[in-house]
Design a protein around this motif. Structure first.
Motif, mmCIF file in Angstrom:
data_model
loop_
_atom_site.group_PDB
_atom_site.id
_atom_site.type_symbol
_atom_site.label_atom_id
_atom_site.label_comp_id
_atom_site.label_asym_id
_atom_site.label_seq_id
_atom_site.Cartn_x
_atom_site.Cartn_y
_atom_site.Cartn_z
ATOM 1 N N LEU A 144 72.653 4.437 46.979
ATOM 2 C CA LEU A 144 73.956 5.090 47.175
ATOM 3 C C LEU A 144 74.572 5.515 45.851
ATOM 4 O O LEU A 144 75.286 6.506 45.779
ATOM 5 C CB LEU A 144 74.926 4.137 47.886
ATOM 6 N N GLN A 145 74.301 4.767 44.787
ATOM 7 C CA GLN A 145 74.867 5.080 43.475
ATOM 8 C C GLN A 145 74.100 6.178 42.733
ATOM 9 O O GLN A 145 74.625 6.767 41.792
ATOM 10 C CB GLN A 145 74.888 3.814 42.612
ATOM 11 N N HIS A 186 78.446 -1.254 47.256
ATOM 12 C CA HIS A 186 78.220 -2.636 47.690
ATOM 13 C C HIS A 186 79.093 -3.007 48.889
ATOM 14 O O HIS A 186 78.628 -3.702 49.797
ATOM 15 C CB HIS A 186 78.390 -3.597 46.517
ATOM 16 N N LYS A 187 80.328 -2.505 48.921
ATOM 17 C CA LYS A 187 81.186 -2.745 50.092
ATOM 18 C C LYS A 187 80.549 -2.147 51.337
ATOM 19 O O LYS A 187 80.510 -2.763 52.396
ATOM 20 C CB LYS A 187 82.565 -2.095 49.895
ATOM 21 N N LEU A 188 80.059 -0.912 51.199
ATOM 22 C CA LEU A 188 79.454 -0.214 52.330
ATOM 23 C C LEU A 188 78.246 -0.990 52.850
ATOM 24 O O LEU A 188 78.090 -1.177 54.067
ATOM 25 C CB LEU A 188 79.064 1.199 51.877
ATOM 26 N N CYS A 189 77.418 -1.471 51.944
ATOM 27 C CA CYS A 189 76.242 -2.234 52.365
ATOM 28 C C CYS A 189 76.641 -3.550 53.026
ATOM 29 O O CYS A 189 76.009 -3.969 53.998
ATOM 30 C CB CYS A 189 75.324 -2.477 51.171
ATOM 31 N N ASP A 190 77.701 -4.191 52.504
ATOM 32 C CA ASP A 190 78.189 -5.423 53.133
ATOM 33 C C ASP A 190 78.684 -5.145 54.551
ATOM 34 O O ASP A 190 78.370 -5.884 55.486
ATOM 35 C CB ASP A 190 79.325 -6.038 52.304
ATOM 36 N N VAL A 191 79.464 -4.074 54.702
ATOM 37 C CA VAL A 191 80.017 -3.720 56.014
ATOM 38 C C VAL A 191 78.888 -3.455 57.015
ATOM 39 O O VAL A 191 78.963 -3.869 58.166
ATOM 40 C CB VAL A 191 80.946 -2.486 55.899
ATOM 41 N N LEU A 192 77.839 -2.769 56.561
ATOM 42 C CA LEU A 192 76.737 -2.422 57.458
ATOM 43 C C LEU A 192 75.660 -3.505 57.527
ATOM 44 O O LEU A 192 74.723 -3.403 58.328
ATOM 45 C CB LEU A 192 76.124 -1.079 57.043
ATOM 46 N N GLU A 207 70.645 -4.559 52.803
ATOM 47 C CA GLU A 207 70.320 -5.131 51.501
ATOM 48 C C GLU A 207 70.904 -4.312 50.352
ATOM 49 O O GLU A 207 71.146 -3.106 50.484
ATOM 50 C CB GLU A 207 68.805 -5.227 51.351
ATOM 51 N N ALA A 208 71.077 -4.968 49.215
ATOM 52 C CA ALA A 208 71.654 -4.345 48.014
ATOM 53 C C ALA A 208 70.802 -3.190 47.497
ATOM 54 O O ALA A 208 71.301 -2.344 46.758
ATOM 55 C CB ALA A 208 71.856 -5.391 46.929
#
Length: 146
Positions: free
Chosen positions: A67-68, A51-57, A60-61
């Motif tokens: 990723l998981q 979720h951090k990675l998606c926020d940084v980039l 969408e969730a």
């Protein structure tokens, strides 16, 4: 979203934001090599890191869920055509048996883990031409007899 679509989404977002792997890794508190590998679909991330990675980039969730997901670590077994990847392939082809023999002389009969593993990429400046320093560090796993 599957791993392939996730890969395209994350790499496009990285390019759009003009971020380096170092930038992204610092933002999510992980290694740049590991972050790149996860974005390419070869590792799975924890819920928090995904979720951090998606926020940084700014994606969408749905990408965080991909990723998981546990990856299938497979690759094209044809000889690579990209010069950088081909040279790594060549290093393993030329020195693979040598490295195996030297490691087994030092540690015994076993392998280097790619699971309990880290890798770093560094630039070493040299007046004759800068050098690439790859550091591979894997736990030694001895073969057992039973």
């Amino acid at each position: 979203m599957d791993k392939l679509e996730m890969r395209h989404t994350l790499l496009a977002a990285k390019a759009r934001k003009k971020m380096s792997w170092d930038d992204i890794a610092t933002a999510v508190n992980m290694s740049p090599v590991w972050v790149a590998s996860a974005c390419y679909g070869m590792n799975s991330a924890s819920h928090e890191v995904a979720h951090k990675l998606c926020d940084v980039l700014g994606v969408e969730a749905e990408a965080a869920e991909a990723l998981q997901a546990f990856p299938t670590k497979a690759w094209d077994e044809a000889i690579p055509q990209d010069p950088f990847i081909y040279r790594l392939y060549e290093v393993v082809g030329v020195y693979g048996e040598t490295l195996k023999d030297v490691v087994q002389e030092k540690f015994g009969d076993g392998i280097m883990s790619a699971i309990d593993f880290t890798m770093e990429v560094d630039k070493v400046e040299d007046p004759k031409g800068d050098r690439v320093l790859l550091t591979l560090s894997g736990k030694f796993l001895p073969y057992k007899s039973w």
